[in-house]
Each structure stands twice: as structure tokens, then as C-alpha cells.
Design a protein around this motif. Structure first.
Motif, PDB file in Angstrom:
ATOM      1  N   THR A  62      45.332  42.595  30.229  1.00  0.00           N
ATOM      2  CA  THR A  62      44.391  41.650  30.535  1.00  0.00           C
ATOM      3  C   THR A  62      44.336  41.553  32.479  1.00  0.00           C
ATOM      4  OG1 THR A  62      45.131  39.976  28.851  1.00  0.00           O
ATOM      5  CG2 THR A  62      43.836  39.394  31.143  1.00  0.00           C
ATOM      6  N   LYS A  63      43.016  41.737  32.473  1.00  0.00           N
ATOM      7  CA  LYS A  63      43.060  41.807  34.571  1.00  0.00           C
ATOM      8  C   LYS A  63      41.983  40.860  35.117  1.00  0.00           C
ATOM      9  CE  LYS A  63      45.536  44.788  35.741  1.00  0.00           C
ATOM     10  NZ  LYS A  63      46.330  45.283  37.304  1.00  0.00           N
ATOM     11  N   VAL A  64      42.090  39.889  36.037  1.00  0.00           N
ATOM     12  CA  VAL A  64      41.599  38.967  36.359  1.00  0.00           C
ATOM     13  C   VAL A  64      41.028  39.309  37.339  1.00  0.00           C
ATOM     14  CG1 VAL A  64      41.565  36.911  37.370  1.00  0.00           C
ATOM     15  CG2 VAL A  64      42.708  37.968  34.791  1.00  0.00           C
ATOM     16  N   LEU A  65      39.744  39.964  38.482  1.00  0.00           N
ATOM     17  CA  LEU A  65      39.218  40.446  38.904  1.00  0.00           C
ATOM     18  C   LEU A  65      38.901  39.532  40.220  1.00  0.00           C
ATOM     19  CD1 LEU A  65      36.264  42.518  37.098  1.00  0.00           C
ATOM     20  CD2 LEU A  65      38.000  43.387  37.642  1.00  0.00           C
ATOM     21  N   VAL A  66      39.150  39.332  41.260  1.00  0.00           N
ATOM     22  CA  VAL A  66      39.208  38.616  42.261  1.00  0.00           C
ATOM     23  C   VAL A  66      38.016  39.378  42.943  1.00  0.00           C
ATOM     24  CG1 VAL A  66      40.462  37.320  43.954  1.00  0.00           C
ATOM     25  CG2 VAL A  66      41.753  38.450  42.207  1.00  0.00           C
ATOM     26  N   ALA A  67      37.133  38.576  42.897  1.00  0.00           N
ATOM     27  CA  ALA A  67      35.896  38.864  43.640  1.00  0.00           C
ATOM     28  C   ALA A  67      36.071  38.607  45.221  1.00  0.00           C
ATOM     29  CB  ALA A  67      34.703  38.437  43.101  1.00  0.00           C
ATOM     30  N   ALA A  68      35.723  39.408  46.674  1.00  0.00           N
ATOM     31  CA  ALA A  68      36.119  39.567  47.672  1.00  0.00           C
ATOM     32  C   ALA A  68      35.221  40.111  48.592  1.00  0.00           C
ATOM     33  CB  ALA A  68      37.435  39.513  48.126  1.00  0.00           C
ATOM     34  N   HIS A  69      34.279  39.538  49.316  1.00  0.00           N
ATOM     35  CA  HIS A  69      33.405  40.297  50.779  1.00  0.00           C
ATOM     36  C   HIS A  69      34.033  40.481  51.769  1.00  0.00           C
ATOM     37  CE1 HIS A  69      32.910  36.053  51.506  1.00  0.00           C
ATOM     38  NE2 HIS A  69      32.176  36.093  52.589  1.00  0.00           N
ATOM     39  N   LYS A  70      35.565  40.439  52.019  1.00  0.00           N
ATOM     40  CA  LYS A  70      36.532  40.655  53.673  1.00  0.00           C
ATOM     41  C   LYS A  70      37.418  41.070  53.215  1.00  0.00           C
ATOM     42  CE  LYS A  70      36.736  35.904  54.661  1.00  0.00           C
ATOM     43  NZ  LYS A  70      35.957  34.907  55.420  1.00  0.00           N
ATOM     44  N   ASN A  71      38.670  40.913  53.780  1.00  0.00           N
ATOM     45  CA  ASN A  71      39.636  41.043  54.333  1.00  0.00           C
ATOM     46  C   ASN A  71      40.277  40.204  53.582  1.00  0.00           C
ATOM     47  OD1 ASN A  71      39.775  43.931  54.584  1.00  0.00           O
ATOM     48  ND2 ASN A  71      40.050  43.293  56.195  1.00  0.00           N
ATOM     49  N   TYR A  72      41.215  39.487  52.901  1.00  0.00           N
ATOM     50  CA  TYR A  72      41.825  37.940  52.097  1.00  0.00           C
ATOM     51  C   TYR A  72      42.963  38.651  51.420  1.00  0.00           C
ATOM     52  CZ  TYR A  72      40.623  33.634  51.897  1.00  0.00           C
ATOM     53  OH  TYR A  72      40.743  31.734  52.588  1.00  0.00           O
ATOM     54  N   ALA A  73      44.060  37.423  51.884  1.00  0.00           N
ATOM     55  CA  ALA A  73      45.166  37.648  50.910  1.00  0.00           C
ATOM     56  C   ALA A  73      45.011  36.834  49.874  1.00  0.00           C
ATOM     57  CB  ALA A  73      46.175  36.795  51.720  1.00  0.00           C
ATOM     58  N   MET A  74      45.767  38.159  48.892  1.00  0.00           N
ATOM     59  CA  MET A  74      45.717  38.155  47.544  1.00  0.00           C
ATOM     60  C   MET A  74      46.874  37.715  46.969  1.00  0.00           C
ATOM     61  SD  MET A  74      42.569  39.444  46.523  1.00  0.00           S
ATOM     62  CE  MET A  74      40.487  39.038  47.771  1.00  0.00           C
ATOM     63  N   PRO A  75      47.129  36.776  44.994  1.00  0.00           N
ATOM     64  CA  PRO A  75      48.261  37.435  44.283  1.00  0.00           C
ATOM     65  C   PRO A  75      48.990  39.014  44.014  1.00  0.00           C
ATOM     66  CG  PRO A  75      45.882  36.436  43.530  1.00  0.00           C
ATOM     67  CD  PRO A  75      46.052  36.602  44.397  1.00  0.00           C
ATOM     68  N   LYS A  76      50.356  38.262  44.252  1.00  0.00           N
ATOM     69  CA  LYS A  76      50.747  39.615  43.921  1.00  0.00           C
ATOM     70  C   LYS A  76      51.465  40.124  42.465  1.00  0.00           C
ATOM     71  CE  LYS A  76      53.488  39.394  47.772  1.00  0.00           C
ATOM     72  NZ  LYS A  76      53.653  38.058  48.386  1.00  0.00           N
ATOM     73  N   ASP A  77      51.113  38.885  41.664  1.00  0.00           N
ATOM     74  CA  ASP A  77      50.326  39.376  40.544  1.00  0.00           C
ATOM     75  C   ASP A  77      50.266  40.175  39.779  1.00  0.00           C
ATOM     76  OD1 ASP A  77      50.388  39.714  37.008  1.00  0.00           O
ATOM     77  OD2 ASP A  77      51.097  36.946  37.362  1.00  0.00           O
ATOM     78  N   PRO A  78      50.513  41.355  39.158  1.00  0.00           N
ATOM     79  CA  PRO A  78      49.401  42.551  38.623  1.00  0.00           C
ATOM     80  C   PRO A  78      48.370  42.262  37.556  1.00  0.00           C
ATOM     81  CG  PRO A  78      51.974  42.710  37.791  1.00  0.00           C
ATOM     82  CD  PRO A  78      51.849  41.700  38.592  1.00  0.00           C
ATOM     83  N   LEU A  79      48.279  40.897  37.644  1.00  0.00           N
ATOM     84  CA  LEU A  79      47.667  40.303  36.516  1.00  0.00           C
ATOM     85  C   LEU A  79      45.935  40.649  37.078  1.00  0.00           C
ATOM     86  CD1 LEU A  79      45.573  39.095  34.510  1.00  0.00           C
ATOM     87  CD2 LEU A  79      46.954  36.470  35.403  1.00  0.00           C
ATOM     88  N   ALA A 120      41.347  42.350  27.652  1.00  0.00           N
ATOM     89  CA  ALA A 120      41.086  40.566  28.179  1.00  0.00           C
ATOM     90  C   ALA A 120      40.354  40.668  29.641  1.00  0.00           C
ATOM     91  CB  ALA A 120      41.605  39.061  27.368  1.00  0.00           C
ATOM     92  N   MET A 121      39.332  40.355  29.671  1.00  0.00           N
ATOM     93  CA  MET A 121      38.681  40.662  31.672  1.00  0.00           C
ATOM     94  C   MET A 121      38.515  38.836  31.348  1.00  0.00           C
ATOM     95  SD  MET A 121      35.922  42.617  33.288  1.00  0.00           S
ATOM     96  CE  MET A 121      35.227  41.756  33.310  1.00  0.00           C
ATOM     97  N   GLY A 122      38.848  39.058  33.220  1.00  0.00           N
ATOM     98  CA  GLY A 122      38.250  37.388  33.826  1.00  0.00           C
ATOM     99  C   GLY A 122      38.195  37.558  34.961  1.00  0.00           C
ATOM    100  N   LEU A 123      37.959  36.618  35.934  1.00  0.00           N
ATOM    101  CA  LEU A 123      37.200  36.705  37.709  1.00  0.00           C
ATOM    102  C   LEU A 123      37.338  35.519  37.789  1.00  0.00           C
ATOM    103  CD1 LEU A 123      34.823  38.680  39.447  1.00  0.00           C
ATOM    104  CD2 LEU A 123      33.481  36.027  39.148  1.00  0.00           C
ATOM    105  N   VAL A 124      37.980  35.533  39.658  1.00  0.00           N
ATOM    106  CA  VAL A 124      38.300  34.531  40.418  1.00  0.00           C
ATOM    107  C   VAL A 124      37.396  34.847  41.476  1.00  0.00           C
ATOM    108  CG1 VAL A 124      40.018  33.428  38.521  1.00  0.00           C
ATOM    109  CG2 VAL A 124      40.697  35.108  40.534  1.00  0.00           C
ATOM    110  N   HIS A 125      37.638  33.616  42.279  1.00  0.00           N
ATOM    111  CA  HIS A 125      37.041  34.165  43.741  1.00  0.00           C
ATOM    112  C   HIS A 125      37.968  34.032  44.822  1.00  0.00           C
ATOM    113  CE1 HIS A 125      33.376  33.384  42.758  1.00  0.00           C
ATOM    114  NE2 HIS A 125      33.547  32.673  41.376  1.00  0.00           N
ATOM    115  N   TYR A 126      38.536  35.033  45.873  1.00  0.00           N
ATOM    116  CA  TYR A 126      38.924  35.534  46.733  1.00  0.00           C
ATOM    117  C   TYR A 126      39.884  33.735  46.733  1.00  0.00           C
ATOM    118  CZ  TYR A 126      35.934  34.129  51.008  1.00  0.00           C
ATOM    119  OH  TYR A 126      35.305  33.898  51.171  1.00  0.00           O
TER     120      TYR A 126
END
Length: 253
Positions: A3-20, A71-77
């Protein structure tokens, strides 16, 4: 299950460390030099150049077409699914929690967003240009009549699963994305947004937020579960509420 959950971003930002989580820079085709760390949405089969009009959907399209996952998902930054309301990247939905939820369910959703005094249709029309919405209605009635009753039912509701946030197993993901992008592509072929404001040109992203519940209404065979979400930054509720009331009174300019 991969499973991968995409984190949509349009600028540099801190991200979760979980490889998910896989950070995806949206609109990379338009802004090739802004970010060299996150995955761009402009490789393989993609619609990256349409990001000003499709918003985070360019990340969804890229992942759907290019990732080999179960499985795939999307969240936001700034907005994540979470089992609590702690504003911490260490507390967002984890790989283990997602795997556990997907044992018994096909789709993970954020909580319903409730408008109470507005229907989904009136809320959209108070906030945005009217033509795209009416054309989308026409497209669904003409090209996808099996979805017409569901569309009208969902538009009369005062709640919806918003933000284009979800995690889906592969089968519903393929079916939903095929239908959703087909609907939006047909709407795109029928309208001219060249005179819209920059904000209103994001129309296909706005429209898509109304489509998920329409699709779910027609596909009860897929089991869903709602998970809380957390917004990582401060929300000015006074300002947000004022805009909501103003739209209700004045409508879309």
C-alpha cells in the motif's frame, strides 16, 4: 498487501517517516525546478501539466497509472488521516493501522463533512462558477445514466466525503478512477474556462470532490470505514465561518 498513500504537495514541507507515505510534488511538469526531493507527478503516464485545473488529482492519476500496489490513497501535506487529533506527523495513520483497517474494509475515508444548512449542490454553487456543475450533471445523465439517480441524491445531501482523501484497494481504485476521470474529461471537453479566475480554473479538482459519494452510492458492494483526520496547521474558524456565511448571502460573484 502493498500500500502507498500519496502526500500531495506543491512546496517543500515536512513529511511522515512511515514508508507508507510517498510525497508527490504536483504540477512538476510546470515547475520542474521547485522541488528535487519528492516524487514528481510528471513521469510515466501522467496529467501533470493539468495541475492548475485538476489540483491534487494529478497525483491520484499518476499513482493510479504508475504504481504497482494492492491499495493506494491520497492525503495532503497539511491534512492527514489519523486515529486521533494530535497535530503530529508521528501520529498519522500508520502502515500497521492501514493494514488492519483493510483486512475488513475496501475503502478508508475521512469523516463526512457536514454543512447542515446547505446541500452539496447549493454549497458548490454558492462558492464556484455554475456552468461546470451543470455540465457535469448533463454528462452524468447522458453518458452514465446508471449514476443519475445517485448524483441527484448526493447533491441533495448536507454532507459529503471531501478533500479527495481516501485509501482504496486496487479493484475499487481502478473502477473509481476510470469513471471519475472519464466524467471530468468529458466536462473539460464541453466548457471553456479561459476567462475564469486562477482560483476558479481549479474547477476539475472542485468538481471531483462531489463525485466520490456518487460513485460509492452506486457501489455498495465495497465496504467503507471512516477515520478521523487532522489538519496540521492552525485554522481561523472565525474567518472560515465568515466566508461561509458571506457565500450563503451573496452567492458566487
Amino acid at each position: 498487501m502493498k500500500t502507498k498513500v500519496l502526500v500531495a504537495a506543491h512546496k517543500n514541507y515536512a513529511m511522515p517517516k512511515d514508508p507508507l507515505y510517498l510525497p508527490v510534488f504536483v504540477g512538476k511538469e510546470i515547475h520542474p525546478d521547485v522541488n528535487h526531493i519528492f516524487q514528481g507527478d510528471n513521469t510515466g503516464d501522467n496529467i501533470s501539466a493539468k495541475n492548475p485545473y485538476y489540483n491534487e488529482l494529478t497525483a491520484i492519476y499518476w499513482g493510479w497509472k504508475n504504481l504497482d500496489v494492492d491499495a493506494m490513497g491520497l492525503v495532503h501535506y497539511r491534512r492527514y488521516l489519523s486515529l486521533n487529533h494530535q497535530k503530529s506527523l508521528d501520529e498519522v495513520l500508520s502502515s500497521e493501522q492501514v493494514a488492519d483497517l483493510l483486512k475488513d474494509h475496501d475503502i478508508i475515508l475521512p469523516p463526512k463533512r457536514r454543512y447542515y444548512i446547505e446541500t452539496n449542490e447549493s454549497h458548490y454553487l454558492h462558492a464556484h462558477e455554475h456552468e461546470p456543475f451543470e455540465v457535469m450533471r448533463q454528462v452524468i445523465h447522458q453518458n452514465y445514466p446508471e449514476y443519475a439517480a445517485a448524483f441527484e441524491k448526493v447533491m441533495k445531501r448536507t454532507w459529503a466525503h471531501m478533500f479527495n482523501m481516501f485509501i482504496m484497494k486496487r479493484k475499487p481504485l481502478d473502477e473509481y478512477c476510470t469513471w471519475m476521470f472519464d466524467v471530468l474529461g468529458e466536462v473539460e471537453s464541453r466548457i471553456d474556462i479561459s476567462n475564469y479566475s486562477t482560483y476558479e480554473q481549479r474547477v476539475y479538482g472542485f468538481l471531483s470532490e462531489l463525485l466520490l459519494d456518487v460513485w460509492l452510492e452506486v457501489h455498495p458492494e465495497y465496504s467503507t470505514v471512516e477515520v478521523k483526520y487532522v489538519f496540521m496547521e492552525h485554522i481561523n474558524w472565525f474567518k472560515k465561518g465568515g466566508k461561509f456565511v458571506l457565500r450563503k448571502i451573496t452567492g458566487h460573484a
